[in-house]
Design an enzyme around this catalytic site. Structure first.
Site, PDB file in Angstrom:
ATOM      1  N   HIS A 206       0.644  -0.709  -0.250  1.00 28.67           N
ATOM      2  CA  HIS A 206       0.151   0.038  -0.690  1.00 28.67           C
ATOM      3  C   HIS A 206       0.811   1.280   0.425  1.00 28.67           C
ATOM      4  CE1 HIS A 206      -3.228   2.183   2.090  1.00 28.67           C
ATOM      5  NE2 HIS A 206      -4.067   2.558   1.223  1.00 28.67           N
ATOM      6  N   ASP A 210      -4.894   5.342   4.693  1.00 27.27           N
ATOM      7  CA  ASP A 210      -6.489   5.647   4.910  1.00 27.27           C
ATOM      8  C   ASP A 210      -6.653   5.838   5.929  1.00 27.27           C
ATOM      9  OD1 ASP A 210      -6.320   4.608   1.585  1.00 27.27           O
ATOM     10  OD2 ASP A 210      -7.185   3.213   2.204  1.00 27.27           O
ATOM     11  N   HIS A 285     -13.268   6.710   2.475  1.00 26.13           N
ATOM     12  CA  HIS A 285     -12.445   7.513   3.456  1.00 26.13           C
ATOM     13  C   HIS A 285     -11.149   8.325   2.830  1.00 26.13           C
ATOM     14  CE1 HIS A 285     -10.732   4.412  -0.016  1.00 26.13           C
ATOM     15  NE2 HIS A 285      -9.496   4.861   0.541  1.00 26.13           N
ATOM     16  N   HIS A 287      -7.423   8.767   0.982  1.00 28.05           N
ATOM     17  CA  HIS A 287      -6.271   8.081   0.890  1.00 28.05           C
ATOM     18  C   HIS A 287      -4.708   8.873   0.669  1.00 28.05           C
ATOM     19  CE1 HIS A 287      -3.399   5.531  -0.608  1.00 28.05           C
ATOM     20  NE2 HIS A 287      -2.320   6.291  -1.775  1.00 28.05           N
TER      21      HIS A 287
END
Length: 313
Positions: A206, A210, A285, A287
Site C-alpha cells: 500500500h 487510509d 475514506h 487516501h
C-alpha cells in the site's frame, strides 16, 4: 310295394346336412361358431393395436430429444492502460455486476486495494464464478483484512492515548505544529497502514495510508505549498497533489469535491476539499500519500514524514 324298412334313405347334400345340423342344434351350434369367429377376429386385431402403439411411441421419441447445450462465451483478457480504473473498465466492457464483480474476479491480481491498478496489469473480463471457491477466498480475505485492521488499530490507539496525555485533553485531534504542518483531517484514525503487503500490487504494498472519514469530512493541506494538480485522477478519483517547500509532494485522493485549483498557493491546515469515495473505492475514506515526485511510484512513509514536521499522529 316294397317291404317295410327296405327302402333307401335319400342322400342329403353336405350343405343341407350342415343346415339341418345347424337347424337341429340351434343356438348350441351357433354360439360356439360365433365365439370362435370372435376369438379369431380378436387374434388378428391385437397385433394391429400393438403395432399402432409401437408407431405412436416411435413417433413420440424424437419429441423428447434435446439440442445440445451451447457453452458460454469464453472470458476475455484486458490489459490496463494509463488512466484506467475498475469502474471505467467495467462500464466500457459491460461487465455484469460492475466494478465489484470485476474486482472479485481479479482479486488475486489486483490485491487488497482495488484503487491500485497499474498499466500492463492483465484483467479477466467475464470470468465464471465458482460456488465454493470464492467463499473460501472471501473468508480468507476478510480474515486478513480484520487482522490488518487490528494491527493498524493498536498503534493508532496508543498514539491517540499519547496525544491525549500530552495535550491534557480528552480530544485526540492533533493541532497544527509550529512548522505549519498538520494532519490532513481532524481526529485522524488509520484504517489501512502504509506498506501493507499485497503480492499483486504494482509496488507490492500500500503506497499511502487510509484515514477513516465519512463523506463530506473537511480535508486540509498538511503543510504550506503550491497545488500541482486538482481534478480527476483515474483510480484515485478526485485528487489534489501539493508540492511543499522541502520538495516533497502530498496527495489526497477519493475526494467528493475540490476547493482548490492547480497553481494555487495554500497554507498548512487550509481546506482543499471534502472526503468521499470517488474512483476505485470500497467506501468513504481519505487516501493520503507523501511522495518525492508528483506521480505514483515515488511514495515514502507519510506518517514518518508528518512526525518529522512536528505532527503527532
Amino acid at each position: 310295394m316294397p317291404a317295410k324298412g327296405k327302402h333307401r334313405r335319400p342322400k342329403t347334400s353336405p350343405i343341407t346336412r350342415g343346415f339341418v345340423a345347424a337347424g337341429t342344434s340351434g343356438a348350441a351350434i351357433a354360439i360356439p361358431l360365433m365365439g370362435a369367429t370372435g376369438a379369431h377376429a380378436a387374434g388378428k386385431t391385437a397385433p394391429v393395436a400393438t403395432s399402432s402403439h409401437t408407431a405412436v411411441t416411435a413417433a413420440a421419441a424424437p419429441a423428447a430429444y434435446k439440442a445440445p447445450h451451447k457453452p458460454a462465451a469464453a472470458p476475455t483478457t484486458y490489459s490496463v492502460v494509463a488512466g484506467d480504473y475498475l469502474s471505467k473498465i467495467a462500464d466500457e466492457h459491460n461487465v455484469r455486476g460492475g466494478w465489484k464483480k470485476l474486482y472479485q474476479d481479479n482479486r488475486e491480481r489486483v490485491g487488497d486495494n482495488p484503487s491500485l491498478i497499474h498499466p500492463g496489469l492483465k484483467l479477466t473480463l467475464g470470468a465464471a464464478s465458482k460456488a465454493k471457491a470464492p467463499e473460501k477466498s472471501q473468508h480468507r480475505e476478510k480474515s486478513q483484512a480484520r487482522s490488518a485492521t487490528k494491527a493498524a488499530s493498536k498503534p493508532a490507539a496508543k498514539t491517540a492515548a499519547k496525544a491525549s496525555t500530552d495535550s491534557g485533553s480528552a480530544k485526540s485531534a492533533p493541532q497544527t505544529s509550529s512548522s505549519g504542518f498538520t494532519t490532513p483531517i481532524d481526529g485522524a484514525t488509520v484504517i489501512t497502514p502504509y506498506h501493507l503487503a499485497g503480492s499483486m500490487w504494482a509496488s507490492g504494498y500500500h503506497t499511502g495510508v487510509d484515514f477513516a472519514a465519512s463523506t463530506g469530512t473537511t480535508v486540509k493541506a498538511v503543510g504550506p505549498g503550491t497545488v500541482v494538480s486538482a481534478g480527476w485522477g483515474g483510480a484515485y478519483g478526485n485528487e489534489v497533489v501539493i508540492q511543499h517547500s522541502d520538495g516533497s509532494y502530498s496527495q489526497y485522493a477519493h475526494l467528493s469535491s475540490l476547493a482548490v485549483s492547480a497553481g494555487q498557493s495554500v497554507s498548512g491546515g487550509q481546506q482543499i476539499g471534502l472526503s468521499g469515495s470517488t474512483g476505485n473505492s470500497t467506501g468513504p475514506h481519505l487516501h493520503f500519500e507523501i511522495r518525492t515526485g508528483p506521480s505514483y511510484g515515488s511514495d515514502i512513509d507519510p506518517l514518518a514524514y508528518l512526525r518529522q514536521h512536528g505532527v503527532t499522529v
